[in-house]
Design a protein around this motif. Structure first.
Motif, PDB file in Angstrom:
ATOM      1  N   SER A 192       0.841  -1.195   0.000  1.00  0.00           N
ATOM      2  CA  SER A 192       0.000   0.000   0.000  1.00  0.00           C
ATOM      3  C   SER A 192       0.874   1.243   0.000  1.00  0.00           C
ATOM      4  N   VAL A 193       0.388   2.290  -0.639  1.00  0.00           N
ATOM      5  CA  VAL A 193       0.999   3.616  -0.585  1.00  0.00           C
ATOM      6  C   VAL A 193      -0.099   4.570  -0.137  1.00  0.00           C
ATOM      7  N   ALA A 194       0.232   5.488   0.771  1.00  0.00           N
ATOM      8  CA  ALA A 194      -0.787   6.379   1.324  1.00  0.00           C
ATOM      9  C   ALA A 194      -0.233   7.768   1.553  1.00  0.00           C
ATOM     10  N   VAL A 195      -1.128   8.748   1.499  1.00  0.00           N
ATOM     11  CA  VAL A 195      -0.794  10.164   1.699  1.00  0.00           C
ATOM     12  C   VAL A 195      -1.827  10.750   2.663  1.00  0.00           C
ATOM     13  N   PRO A 196      -1.410  11.579   3.621  1.00  0.00           N
ATOM     14  CA  PRO A 196      -2.392  12.177   4.533  1.00  0.00           C
ATOM     15  C   PRO A 196      -3.269  13.214   3.847  1.00  0.00           C
ATOM     16  N   VAL A 197      -4.474  13.368   4.369  1.00  0.00           N
ATOM     17  CA  VAL A 197      -5.428  14.362   3.865  1.00  0.00           C
ATOM     18  C   VAL A 197      -5.929  15.169   5.055  1.00  0.00           C
ATOM     19  N   SER A 198      -5.781  16.488   5.002  1.00  0.00           N
ATOM     20  CA  SER A 198      -6.289  17.352   6.064  1.00  0.00           C
ATOM     21  C   SER A 198      -7.793  17.515   5.915  1.00  0.00           C
ATOM     22  N   VAL A 199      -8.518  17.312   7.019  1.00  0.00           N
ATOM     23  CA  VAL A 199      -9.975  17.426   7.022  1.00  0.00           C
ATOM     24  C   VAL A 199     -10.351  18.471   8.074  1.00  0.00           C
ATOM     25  N   PRO A 200     -10.969  19.582   7.689  1.00  0.00           N
ATOM     26  CA  PRO A 200     -11.283  20.629   8.659  1.00  0.00           C
ATOM     27  C   PRO A 200     -12.101  20.108   9.838  1.00  0.00           C
ATOM     28  N   GLY A 201     -11.636  20.422  11.041  1.00  0.00           N
ATOM     29  CA  GLY A 201     -12.359  20.049  12.238  1.00  0.00           C
ATOM     30  C   GLY A 201     -12.253  18.599  12.647  1.00  0.00           C
ATOM     31  N   GLN A 202     -11.453  17.809  11.929  1.00  0.00           N
ATOM     32  CA  GLN A 202     -11.314  16.391  12.241  1.00  0.00           C
ATOM     33  C   GLN A 202      -9.833  16.000  12.231  1.00  0.00           C
ATOM     34  N   LEU A 203      -9.563  14.790  12.714  1.00  0.00           N
ATOM     35  CA  LEU A 203      -8.219  14.260  12.579  1.00  0.00           C
ATOM     36  C   LEU A 203      -7.916  14.026  11.103  1.00  0.00           C
ATOM     37  N   PRO A 204      -6.651  14.037  10.714  1.00  0.00           N
ATOM     38  CA  PRO A 204      -6.321  13.775   9.312  1.00  0.00           C
ATOM     39  C   PRO A 204      -6.818  12.399   8.871  1.00  0.00           C
ATOM     40  N   ALA A 205      -7.137  12.301   7.606  1.00  0.00           N
ATOM     41  CA  ALA A 205      -7.475  11.022   6.980  1.00  0.00           C
ATOM     42  C   ALA A 205      -6.289  10.616   6.109  1.00  0.00           C
ATOM     43  N   ALA A 206      -6.445   9.529   5.365  1.00  0.00           N
ATOM     44  CA  ALA A 206      -5.415   9.121   4.411  1.00  0.00           C
ATOM     45  C   ALA A 206      -6.083   8.678   3.126  1.00  0.00           C
ATOM     46  N   ILE A 207      -5.483   9.033   2.011  1.00  0.00           N
ATOM     47  CA  ILE A 207      -5.911   8.505   0.721  1.00  0.00           C
ATOM     48  C   ILE A 207      -4.834   7.504   0.299  1.00  0.00           C
ATOM     49  N   ALA A 208      -5.269   6.331  -0.148  1.00  0.00           N
ATOM     50  CA  ALA A 208      -4.318   5.240  -0.358  1.00  0.00           C
ATOM     51  C   ALA A 208      -4.745   4.349  -1.505  1.00  0.00           C
ATOM     52  N   VAL A 209      -3.796   3.558  -1.976  1.00  0.00           N
ATOM     53  CA  VAL A 209      -4.085   2.479  -2.919  1.00  0.00           C
ATOM     54  C   VAL A 209      -3.496   1.202  -2.342  1.00  0.00           C
ATOM     55  N   VAL A 210      -4.061   0.081  -2.748  1.00  0.00           N
ATOM     56  CA  VAL A 210      -3.594  -1.218  -2.285  1.00  0.00           C
ATOM     57  C   VAL A 210      -3.444  -2.124  -3.498  1.00  0.00           C
ATOM     58  N   TYR A 211      -2.403  -2.953  -3.493  1.00  0.00           N
ATOM     59  CA  TYR A 211      -2.126  -3.774  -4.663  1.00  0.00           C
ATOM     60  C   TYR A 211      -1.246  -4.958  -4.273  1.00  0.00           C
ATOM     61  N   ILE A 212      -1.186  -5.945  -5.164  1.00  0.00           N
ATOM     62  CA  ILE A 212      -0.327  -7.109  -4.937  1.00  0.00           C
ATOM     63  C   ILE A 212       1.024  -6.911  -5.611  1.00  0.00           C
ATOM     64  N   ARG A 213       0.994  -6.469  -6.847  1.00  0.00           N
ATOM     65  CA  ARG A 213       2.266  -6.184  -7.538  1.00  0.00           C
ATOM     66  C   ARG A 213       2.026  -5.093  -8.587  1.00  0.00           C
ATOM     67  N   THR A 214       3.088  -4.352  -8.881  1.00  0.00           N
ATOM     68  CA  THR A 214       3.003  -3.283  -9.869  1.00  0.00           C
ATOM     69  C   THR A 214       4.402  -2.949 -10.364  1.00  0.00           C
ATOM     70  N   ASP A 215       4.472  -2.454 -11.592  1.00  0.00           N
ATOM     71  CA  ASP A 215       5.739  -1.961 -12.135  1.00  0.00           C
ATOM     72  C   ASP A 215       5.883  -0.457 -11.915  1.00  0.00           C
ATOM     73  N   THR A 216       4.860   0.191 -11.389  1.00  0.00           N
ATOM     74  CA  THR A 216       4.903   1.632 -11.156  1.00  0.00           C
ATOM     75  C   THR A 216       5.696   1.937  -9.892  1.00  0.00           C
ATOM     76  N   PRO A 217       6.694   2.812  -9.955  1.00  0.00           N
ATOM     77  CA  PRO A 217       7.497   3.130  -8.767  1.00  0.00           C
ATOM     78  C   PRO A 217       6.641   3.771  -7.660  1.00  0.00           C
ATOM     79  N   ASP A 218       7.060   3.551  -6.414  1.00  0.00           N
ATOM     80  CA  ASP A 218       6.338   4.126  -5.277  1.00  0.00           C
ATOM     81  C   ASP A 218       6.205   5.639  -5.405  1.00  0.00           C
TER      82      ASP A 218
END
Length: 237
Positions: A192-218
């Motif tokens: 998985s690769v993930a990036v934080p997301v700021s949400v007003p008035g709340q704790l940060p969330a994360a946007i992410a992708v999940v995969y088994i294998r890929t040729d795309t660099p992190d």
């Protein structure tokens, strides 16, 4: 005149707790479950599980197939529409774009007590991708989404919500480079690769992708996630 003793403030409904736990188990399950399997997972007698399931079924929160196995029902979707409505509206277009551009399942995760929970998810069209069900939860200490959220928390937020628990060292690296990566942490063979997301008035969330294998660099995956995170944050302002 004597008074009837009141229950302590911490008292709660065991039946309600079991019903909610049953829904959590069904949301995490990869396939419909038998009543026996669910009663084992709940740690209760089958007759108790059956009564809980009948009540949930009456409210369309679960449904049974022709073999009598149970799974999450359409009523849950109606409830979910009211959860983080603004975040969902802002995120879904970006999740759809990510899923189809990267050919991976994309999702938003949030911190729920000591767990990282998938809030909503989009799978790519025209290809088979790893499934990430909404409601899926795992320890906040493992996986890229949890690390990404940790990287965006202030020291005060961490002490308030996770007193006495250490922050993962990888969270400091994620803070420096802007994204988190995990391999084989939540499920063997899954990354998985993930990036934080700021949400007003709340704790940060994360946007992410999940995969088994890929040729795309992190770094390339992370760059796409960062663009989507920025778009979501702009929409939420």
């Amino acid at each position: 005149m004597s008074q009837t003793p009141t229950k302590p403030a911490s008292a709660h409904s065991q039946t309600l707790s079991r019903g909610i736990r049953a829904l959590e188990i069904l949301a995490e399950a990869q396939a419909p479950m038998t009543i026996a399997e669910l009663s084992d997972a709940l740690g209760v007698h089958r007759s108790i599980a059956y009564r809980i399931l009948r009540t949930l079924e009456d409210h369309s929160l679960l449904m049974r197939d022709s073999a009598g196995r149970v799974q999450a029902g359409p009523g849950l979707a109606a409830l979910a529409r009211g959860v983080s409505r603004d975040l969902q509206s802002a995120a879904l277009p970006e999740l759809t774009l990510l899923a189809n551009d990267l050919m991976m399942t994309a999702f938003i995760a949030v911190w729920d007590q000591h767990d990282c929970v998938t809030l909503f998810t989009v799978e790519p069209r025209h290809t088979t991708a790893l499934v990430q069900h909404p409601g899926t939860r795992h320890s906040f200490d493992v996986g890229a989404p949890g690390i990404a959220i940790q990287s965006a928390l202030t020291r005060e937020q961490w002490e308030q919500h996770a007193p006495g628990r250490p922050i993962r060292p990888e969270a400091q690296l994620a803070k420096e480079i802007g994204y988190a990566v995990s391999h084989d942490e939540v499920i063997p063979g899954v990354s998985s690769v993930a990036v934080p997301v700021s949400v007003p008035g709340q704790l940060p969330a994360a946007i992410a992708v999940v995969y088994i294998r890929t040729d795309t660099p992190d770094q390339e995956i992370a760059a796409a996630l960062q663009r989507s995170a920025a778009a979501i944050e702009a929409e939420l302002r």
